[in-house]
Design an enzyme around this catalytic site. Structure first.
Site, mmCIF file in Angstrom:
data_model
loop_
_atom_site.group_PDB
_atom_site.id
_atom_site.type_symbol
_atom_site.label_atom_id
_atom_site.label_comp_id
_atom_site.label_asym_id
_atom_site.label_seq_id
_atom_site.Cartn_x
_atom_site.Cartn_y
_atom_site.Cartn_z
ATOM 1 N N LYS A 53 6.316 -8.590 2.903
ATOM 2 C CA LYS A 53 4.860 -8.644 2.093
ATOM 3 C C LYS A 53 4.074 -9.989 2.396
ATOM 4 O O LYS A 53 3.073 -10.123 2.793
ATOM 5 C CB LYS A 53 4.824 -8.366 0.621
ATOM 6 C CG LYS A 53 4.942 -7.066 0.212
ATOM 7 C CD LYS A 53 5.530 -6.612 -1.029
ATOM 8 C CE LYS A 53 5.999 -5.393 -1.125
ATOM 9 N NZ LYS A 53 6.306 -4.852 -2.417
ATOM 10 N N GLN A 97 7.481 -7.497 -8.196
ATOM 11 C CA GLN A 97 8.140 -6.728 -7.562
ATOM 12 C C GLN A 97 9.248 -6.060 -8.511
ATOM 13 O O GLN A 97 10.082 -6.791 -9.248
ATOM 14 C CB GLN A 97 9.124 -7.590 -6.611
ATOM 15 C CG GLN A 97 9.923 -6.844 -5.612
ATOM 16 C CD GLN A 97 9.363 -5.999 -4.730
ATOM 17 O OE1 GLN A 97 8.293 -6.167 -4.158
ATOM 18 N NE2 GLN A 97 9.651 -4.602 -4.675
ATOM 19 N N ASP A 120 -0.922 -3.073 -6.665
ATOM 20 C CA ASP A 120 0.196 -2.070 -6.711
ATOM 21 C C ASP A 120 -0.228 -0.668 -6.926
ATOM 22 O O ASP A 120 0.340 0.245 -6.895
ATOM 23 C CB ASP A 120 1.337 -2.354 -7.366
ATOM 24 C CG ASP A 120 2.692 -3.099 -6.686
ATOM 25 O OD1 ASP A 120 2.652 -2.897 -5.356
ATOM 26 O OD2 ASP A 120 3.431 -3.614 -7.130
#
Ligand code: NAD
Length: 298
Positions: A53, A97, A120
């Site tokens: 990412k 994460q 997200d």
């Protein structure tokens, strides 16, 4: 002959499109979009995802910040990091994460993320907007799959679609998105899971088959209809002494045997995973526009 849904080529094209937008923003004196990632602990898969990412941010000209903390961080310390990121005006969006170490309360963390920075797309507010057909940030993996279908101009209307796996990040949101009115969508969706009976039978009826299970090569050729579109979301590490790292990545689909029956199929690696990262970039660009250029809302 099947056609490969090439996540590598498509993600490269979309990254180039994003990079051009970022260049235009900075050429006019604006700051680039800024994504932050919070990584707790040393889980090797999570580290690899976050690295990819951050690297992708660099490729498109975004600013990125990585906040790393040891696995024994307390819930309160993590909540404080989330609060600071929520309030930091220089950060457009951020991700925590997952999975988090077992002692941490994932739900509490996700609920604390400001919905407008939740790139997200996991916050209930963003899930609700998606479910009601008012999407803001779509969850990255389903969003990546939609883009693949769209960019390859795969017809979806009226198709029988079987999604195997009902996670909150892949199967469940994808089932909503593919059954909604519009394109890609208008599918007749069946959502299968570990308690589903007659899975091979259901699978053989599917025009579009999505596997998001986490079991290497579970989808075999006898489960796939001739001409089906097969999307393999699974990322599984299997031991391989000949590989440099001692393992290799395989999907949930037995690619070699299944591909000849398909009209389109995604490879693993090089398929949905790369599209997931691109979707995160697109959500971050959108977050930037919502904050900095509200008149130009994407
Ligand atoms: P999960 O791991 O949370 O859950 C697995 C799902 O599979 C469950 O809904 C379960 O009901 C279902 N399942 C398990 N065994 C089954 C069986 N025998 N028959 C039918 N269904 C069964 O799901 P997840 O987080 O969506 O992850 C699934 C896979 O996708 C994993 O391999 C993960 O690494 C991968 N993944 C890939 C990406 C990407 O970007 N490509 C993103 C997220 C997850």
């Amino acid at each position: 002959m099947y056609q490969l849904l090439d996540g590598k080529a498509l993600s490269k094209t979309i990254k180039e499109e994003i990079a051009r937008e970022v260049s235009a923003i900075t050429a006019e004196g604006g700051r680039p979009p800024h994504l932050a990632a919070v990584l707790i602990g040393e889980d090797p898969a999570s580290q690899a995802y976050v690295r990819s990412k951050v690297r992708s941010c660099e490729q498109v000209g975004f600013q990125s910040s990585l906040i790393r903390r040891p696995a024994d961080i307390s819930q309160e310390e993590l909540m404080q990091i989330v609060r600071e990121l929520n309030e930091n005006p220089d950060i457009d969006g951020f991700i925590v994460q997952l999975p988090l170490p077992a002692h941490l309360d994932e739900d509490e963390v996700l609920l604390a993320i400001a919905p407008e920075k939740d790139v997200d797309g996991f916050h209930p507010m963003n899930v609700g907007l998606m479910a009601l057909g008012m999407p803001r940030y779509l969850p990255a993996t389903p969003y990546g799959i939609l883009q693949m279908l769209e960019r390859y101009e795969i017809p979806t209307e009226g198709k029988d679609c079987l999604i195997i796996g009902r996670s909150n990040i892949v199967g469940t949101p994808l089932s909503l998105l593919l059954s909604r009115k519009g394109y890609p969508g208008n599918c007749t969706v069946t959502l299968a899971h570990s308690r589903t009976q007659n899975l091979p039978e259901l699978a053989r009826r599917a025009d579009i088959l999505v596997a998001a299970i986490g079991r290497p090569h579970m989808i075999t050729a006898d489960m796939v209809k001739e001409g089906a579109v097969v999307i393999d979301v699974g990322i599984n590490r299997v031991e391989d002494p000949t590989a440099k790292r001692g393992y290799r990545l395989v999907g949930d689909v037995d690619f070699e045997a299944v591909a000849p029956k398909c009209s389109y199929i995604t490879p693993v690696p090089g398929g949905v995973g790369l599209m997931t990262v691109v979707s995160l970039l697109l959500n971050t660009l959108k977050a930037f526009k919502l904050r900095c250029q509200p008149e130009m809302q994407a």
